[in-house]
Each structure stands twice: as structure tokens, then as C-alpha cells.
Design a protein around this motif. Structure first.
Motif, PDB file in Angstrom:
ATOM      1  N   LEU A  44       0.827  -1.207   0.000  1.00  0.00           N
ATOM      2  CA  LEU A  44       0.000   0.000   0.000  1.00  0.00           C
ATOM      3  C   LEU A  44       0.859   1.254   0.000  1.00  0.00           C
ATOM      4  CD1 LEU A  44      -2.913  -0.880   2.446  1.00  0.00           C
ATOM      5  CD2 LEU A  44      -3.070  -0.526  -0.016  1.00  0.00           C
ATOM      6  N   ALA A  45       1.875   1.289   0.843  1.00  0.00           N
ATOM      7  CA  ALA A  45       2.736   2.473   0.922  1.00  0.00           C
ATOM      8  C   ALA A  45       3.380   2.749  -0.435  1.00  0.00           C
ATOM      9  CB  ALA A  45       3.796   2.294   2.004  1.00  0.00           C
ATOM     10  N   GLU A  46       3.867   1.715  -1.068  1.00  0.00           N
ATOM     11  CA  GLU A  46       4.509   1.867  -2.378  1.00  0.00           C
ATOM     12  C   GLU A  46       3.509   2.354  -3.427  1.00  0.00           C
ATOM     13  OE1 GLU A  46       6.266  -1.151  -5.717  1.00  0.00           O
ATOM     14  OE2 GLU A  46       6.851  -1.544  -3.635  1.00  0.00           O
ATOM     15  N   ARG A  47       2.331   1.751  -3.469  1.00  0.00           N
ATOM     16  CA  ARG A  47       1.343   2.093  -4.499  1.00  0.00           C
ATOM     17  C   ARG A  47       0.700   3.454  -4.262  1.00  0.00           C
ATOM     18  NH1 ARG A  47      -1.624  -3.361  -6.588  1.00  0.00           N
ATOM     19  NH2 ARG A  47       0.258  -4.598  -6.849  1.00  0.00           N
ATOM     20  N   ILE A  48       0.443   3.795  -3.002  1.00  0.00           N
ATOM     21  CA  ILE A  48      -0.139   5.117  -2.708  1.00  0.00           C
ATOM     22  C   ILE A  48       0.820   6.207  -3.166  1.00  0.00           C
ATOM     23  CG2 ILE A  48      -0.745   6.719  -0.842  1.00  0.00           C
ATOM     24  CD1 ILE A  48      -1.971   4.247   0.619  1.00  0.00           C
ATOM     25  N   LYS A  49       2.091   6.056  -2.832  1.00  0.00           N
ATOM     26  CA  LYS A  49       3.084   7.060  -3.239  1.00  0.00           C
ATOM     27  C   LYS A  49       3.186   7.141  -4.759  1.00  0.00           C
ATOM     28  CE  LYS A  49       5.877   6.726   0.931  1.00  0.00           C
ATOM     29  NZ  LYS A  49       7.185   6.325   1.494  1.00  0.00           N
ATOM     30  N   ALA A  50       3.098   6.008  -5.425  1.00  0.00           N
ATOM     31  CA  ALA A  50       3.197   5.988  -6.891  1.00  0.00           C
ATOM     32  C   ALA A  50       1.972   6.611  -7.556  1.00  0.00           C
ATOM     33  CB  ALA A  50       3.388   4.551  -7.379  1.00  0.00           C
ATOM     34  N   GLN A  51       0.800   6.486  -6.942  1.00  0.00           N
ATOM     35  CA  GLN A  51      -0.451   6.971  -7.542  1.00  0.00           C
ATOM     36  C   GLN A  51      -0.886   8.346  -7.040  1.00  0.00           C
ATOM     37  OE1 GLN A  51      -2.412   5.442  -9.937  1.00  0.00           O
ATOM     38  NE2 GLN A  51      -0.635   4.110 -10.145  1.00  0.00           N
ATOM     39  N   LEU A  52      -0.180   8.890  -6.053  1.00  0.00           N
ATOM     40  CA  LEU A  52      -0.623  10.117  -5.397  1.00  0.00           C
ATOM     41  C   LEU A  52      -0.806  11.281  -6.376  1.00  0.00           C
ATOM     42  CD1 LEU A  52      -1.385  11.364  -2.686  1.00  0.00           C
ATOM     43  CD2 LEU A  52       1.022  11.988  -2.389  1.00  0.00           C
ATOM     44  N   LYS A  53       0.158  11.523  -7.230  1.00  0.00           N
ATOM     45  CA  LYS A  53       0.058  12.653  -8.155  1.00  0.00           C
ATOM     46  C   LYS A  53      -1.122  12.479  -9.111  1.00  0.00           C
ATOM     47  CE  LYS A  53       2.543  15.479 -11.456  1.00  0.00           C
ATOM     48  NZ  LYS A  53       3.818  15.764 -12.099  1.00  0.00           N
ATOM     49  N   ASP A  54      -1.286  11.275  -9.657  1.00  0.00           N
ATOM     50  CA  ASP A  54      -2.401  11.036 -10.567  1.00  0.00           C
ATOM     51  C   ASP A  54      -3.736  11.260  -9.875  1.00  0.00           C
ATOM     52  OD1 ASP A  54      -0.695  10.420 -12.658  1.00  0.00           O
ATOM     53  OD2 ASP A  54      -0.779   8.275 -12.293  1.00  0.00           O
ATOM     54  N   TRP A  55      -3.849  10.836  -8.616  1.00  0.00           N
ATOM     55  CA  TRP A  55      -5.096  11.008  -7.883  1.00  0.00           C
ATOM     56  C   TRP A  55      -5.334  12.473  -7.508  1.00  0.00           C
ATOM     57  CZ3 TRP A  55      -5.678  12.231  -2.556  1.00  0.00           C
ATOM     58  CH2 TRP A  55      -6.990  12.184  -2.117  1.00  0.00           C
ATOM     59  N   LEU A  56      -4.290  13.159  -7.071  1.00  0.00           N
ATOM     60  CA  LEU A  56      -4.447  14.560  -6.666  1.00  0.00           C
ATOM     61  C   LEU A  56      -4.898  15.456  -7.817  1.00  0.00           C
ATOM     62  CD1 LEU A  56      -1.401  15.169  -4.288  1.00  0.00           C
ATOM     63  CD2 LEU A  56      -3.821  15.198  -3.654  1.00  0.00           C
ATOM     64  N   GLN A  57      -4.562  15.090  -9.042  1.00  0.00           N
ATOM     65  CA  GLN A  57      -4.918  15.935 -10.182  1.00  0.00           C
ATOM     66  C   GLN A  57      -6.429  16.027 -10.393  1.00  0.00           C
ATOM     67  OE1 GLN A  57      -3.458  14.602 -13.962  1.00  0.00           O
ATOM     68  NE2 GLN A  57      -4.584  12.674 -13.879  1.00  0.00           N
ATOM     69  N   TYR A  58      -7.201  15.180  -9.729  1.00  0.00           N
ATOM     70  CA  TYR A  58      -8.661  15.217  -9.861  1.00  0.00           C
ATOM     71  C   TYR A  58      -9.335  15.947  -8.698  1.00  0.00           C
ATOM     72  CZ  TYR A  58      -7.911  11.804 -13.527  1.00  0.00           C
ATOM     73  OH  TYR A  58      -7.483  11.173 -14.661  1.00  0.00           O
ATOM     74  N   GLN A  59      -8.565  16.625  -7.877  1.00  0.00           N
ATOM     75  CA  GLN A  59      -9.127  17.330  -6.733  1.00  0.00           C
ATOM     76  C   GLN A  59      -9.500  18.759  -7.111  1.00  0.00           C
ATOM     77  OE1 GLN A  59      -9.748  15.654  -3.800  1.00  0.00           O
ATOM     78  NE2 GLN A  59      -9.063  13.969  -5.101  1.00  0.00           N
ATOM     79  N   LEU A  60     -10.352  19.347  -6.305  1.00  0.00           N
ATOM     80  CA  LEU A  60     -10.728  20.745  -6.481  1.00  0.00           C
ATOM     81  C   LEU A  60      -9.789  21.634  -5.666  1.00  0.00           C
ATOM     82  CD1 LEU A  60     -14.618  20.540  -6.303  1.00  0.00           C
ATOM     83  CD2 LEU A  60     -13.188  20.885  -8.315  1.00  0.00           C
ATOM     84  N   PRO A  61      -9.695  22.908  -6.022  1.00  0.00           N
ATOM     85  CA  PRO A  61      -8.797  23.808  -5.289  1.00  0.00           C
ATOM     86  C   PRO A  61      -9.033  23.824  -3.779  1.00  0.00           C
ATOM     87  CG  PRO A  61      -9.577  24.886  -7.274  1.00  0.00           C
ATOM     88  CD  PRO A  61     -10.325  23.577  -7.158  1.00  0.00           C
ATOM     89  N   ARG A  62     -10.296  23.773  -3.350  1.00  0.00           N
ATOM     90  CA  ARG A  62     -10.568  23.830  -1.902  1.00  0.00           C
ATOM     91  C   ARG A  62      -9.976  22.619  -1.177  1.00  0.00           C
ATOM     92  NH1 ARG A  62     -16.295  22.894  -3.580  1.00  0.00           N
ATOM     93  NH2 ARG A  62     -16.629  20.666  -3.304  1.00  0.00           N
ATOM     94  N   ASN A  63      -9.950  21.456  -1.824  1.00  0.00           N
ATOM     95  CA  ASN A  63      -9.371  20.269  -1.191  1.00  0.00           C
ATOM     96  C   ASN A  63      -7.850  20.364  -1.133  1.00  0.00           C
ATOM     97  OD1 ASN A  63     -11.967  19.325  -1.005  1.00  0.00           O
ATOM     98  ND2 ASN A  63     -11.784  17.934  -2.730  1.00  0.00           N
ATOM     99  N   ILE A  64      -7.243  20.910  -2.176  1.00  0.00           N
ATOM    100  CA  ILE A  64      -5.792  21.104  -2.187  1.00  0.00           C
ATOM    101  C   ILE A  64      -5.407  22.133  -1.131  1.00  0.00           C
ATOM    102  CG2 ILE A  64      -3.820  21.872  -3.566  1.00  0.00           C
ATOM    103  CD1 ILE A  64      -4.946  19.061  -4.318  1.00  0.00           C
ATOM    104  N   LYS A  65      -6.181  23.214  -1.035  1.00  0.00           N
ATOM    105  CA  LYS A  65      -5.909  24.238  -0.011  1.00  0.00           C
ATOM    106  C   LYS A  65      -6.001  23.626   1.391  1.00  0.00           C
ATOM    107  CE  LYS A  65      -7.562  28.343  -2.503  1.00  0.00           C
ATOM    108  NZ  LYS A  65      -6.430  28.654  -3.239  1.00  0.00           N
ATOM    109  N   PHE A  66      -6.962  22.745   1.598  1.00  0.00           N
ATOM    110  CA  PHE A  66      -7.091  22.076   2.894  1.00  0.00           C
ATOM    111  C   PHE A  66      -5.833  21.261   3.203  1.00  0.00           C
ATOM    112  CE2 PHE A  66      -8.131  18.072   5.085  1.00  0.00           C
ATOM    113  CZ  PHE A  66      -8.416  18.594   6.337  1.00  0.00           C
ATOM    114  N   LEU A  67      -5.373  20.479   2.242  1.00  0.00           N
ATOM    115  CA  LEU A  67      -4.163  19.683   2.457  1.00  0.00           C
ATOM    116  C   LEU A  67      -2.961  20.581   2.756  1.00  0.00           C
ATOM    117  CD1 LEU A  67      -4.533  16.955  -0.325  1.00  0.00           C
ATOM    118  CD2 LEU A  67      -4.889  16.665   2.136  1.00  0.00           C
ATOM    119  N   GLU A  68      -2.834  21.668   2.017  1.00  0.00           N
ATOM    120  CA  GLU A  68      -1.730  22.604   2.264  1.00  0.00           C
ATOM    121  C   GLU A  68      -1.828  23.215   3.662  1.00  0.00           C
ATOM    122  OE1 GLU A  68      -0.498  24.448  -2.022  1.00  0.00           O
ATOM    123  OE2 GLU A  68      -2.477  25.055  -1.258  1.00  0.00           O
ATOM    124  N   LYS A  69      -3.041  23.545   4.085  1.00  0.00           N
ATOM    125  CA  LYS A  69      -3.247  24.118   5.423  1.00  0.00           C
ATOM    126  C   LYS A  69      -2.826  23.119   6.500  1.00  0.00           C
ATOM    127  CE  LYS A  69      -6.884  25.639   8.533  1.00  0.00           C
ATOM    128  NZ  LYS A  69      -8.301  25.836   8.747  1.00  0.00           N
TER     129      LYS A  69
END
Length: 184
Positions: free
Chosen positions: A42-67
Motif C-alpha cells: 500500500l505504501a509503495e502504491r499510494i506514493k506511486a499513484q498520489l500525483k495522478d489522484w491529486l490531479q482530480y481534486q478541487l482547489p478547496r481540497n488542495i488548499k485544505f491539504l496545504e493548510k
């Protein structure tokens, strides 16, 4: 106290919770692993897929993660309210193994494993990523308008409207549009 990494976080979960994360990501070929092997996979696959998954998020969700990432450098856990993030997004992050969530009568707090936080920071600071997130907001606003006007529409109908009426800057294929709608 040192921030825990993704493997440390996953190790605190039960095998059933790890299986839920695997299923949420739809990772195949690892269902028969023991707990330790599942954590590694899981750790290996989550890290490998993280960028692809994050690209489908909305700005408010990205701002939350940054916060959360910014605040957790000062604290081990970050208190959150539903004004910070919608419950669906919060649980989506949790069931993807992206953040550790405590949600009970006494507190709602989160933390992002340190190695995932570093990876998220690197991803969200890329100019192409920022452009994609802005486009996501525009597309979802367009789709929301369609749904308000027409009511229930199937995925193919939404895509047909998108191709016909949306001012296409860059072509988006049907599966990318579906993934964006599913994630938001």
C-alpha cells in the motif's frame, strides 16, 4: 515528537482497515498479502499513484491539504472543522490513507504522514498541477450547471455536453472527466 511516515501510520490500522484502503484505491493483486506485506504494498502504491489522484481534486481540497501540512509543522495533530473541508473530502482522504483522522465527540483532528506531506508539497507547487486544479474547478462548475438545468444526466451525456458546449482549452477524455466527477 517526530512525524510518522506512511508505513508507520498504516501499521496502526487493522487488516480490515488496510483492506478498505486497498479497495478504495482499487489496487489489485494484493488481496492475499499478510498485514506486513500489505502495508509495504500500500505504501509503495499510494506514493506511486498520489500525483495522478491529486490531479482530480478541487482547489478547496488542495488548499485544505496545504493548510494541514503547514499547521502540522507546529503541532502533531491539526484540529479541523467542517468549515475547513467538506465531510466527503475528509473521509475520501482518510479512506485513501492520505491522512490520519480522529473524529469523535471530543475532537476532529488530522495529520498527514510526513513522507506523504513532502510529496504533496512537491506536487502542488508544480505549475502544470496548479493549472490542472484551476481547470478542474471550471469543469465542475460547468457540470454543476448542467445538472441544475437538466437534472440527472448520465456520464456519457455529460461528456457529450462538455464536448459540444465547453470552451475546450485542452482535450479531456471521457475517463478523465468521469474520474474528476467521481472525486468531487
Amino acid at each position: 515528537m517526530q512525524q510518522q511516515n506512511l508505513k508507520d501510520f498504516l501499521a496502526t490500522l487493522t487488516k480490515n482497515e488496510l483492506t478498505e484502503i486497498r479497495q478504495y484505491w482499487q489496487f489489485g493483486g494484493i488481496s492475499q498479502l499478510n498485514k506486513a506485506e500489505l502495508i509495504d504494498a500500500l505504501a509503495e502504491r499510494i506514493k506511486a499513484q498520489l500525483k495522478d489522484w491529486l490531479q482530480y481534486q478541487l482547489p478547496r481540497n488542495i488548499k485544505f491539504l496545504e493548510k494541514v501540512i503547514e499547521a502540522q509543522t507546529k503541532n502533531e495533530r491539526v484540529d479541523v472543522s467542517f468549515r475547513d473541508v467538506l465531510p466527503e473530502a475528509l473521509y475520501n482522504f482518510y479512506y485513501r490513507g492520505i491522512l490520519d483522522l480522529i473524529d469523535d465527540e471530543e475532537e476532529t483532528s488530522v495529520r498527514i504522514p510526513a513522507d506523504i506531506a513532502e510529496q504533496i508539497e512537491e506536487i502542488v507547487n508544480q505549475s502544470e498541477f496548479k493549472k490542472q486544479i484551476k481547470e478542474n474547478k471550471e469543469i465542475i462548475t460547468f457540470v454543476s450547471g448542467l445538472l441544475v438545468y437538466y437534472g440527472a444526466l448520465g456520464g456519457r451525456e455529460i461528456y457529450d455536453f462538455y464536448e459540444k458546449y465547453y470552451d475546450i482549452k485542452e482535450d479531456i477524455d471521457y475517463l478523465d472527466l468521469r474520474n474528476l466527477i467521481d472525486e468531487t
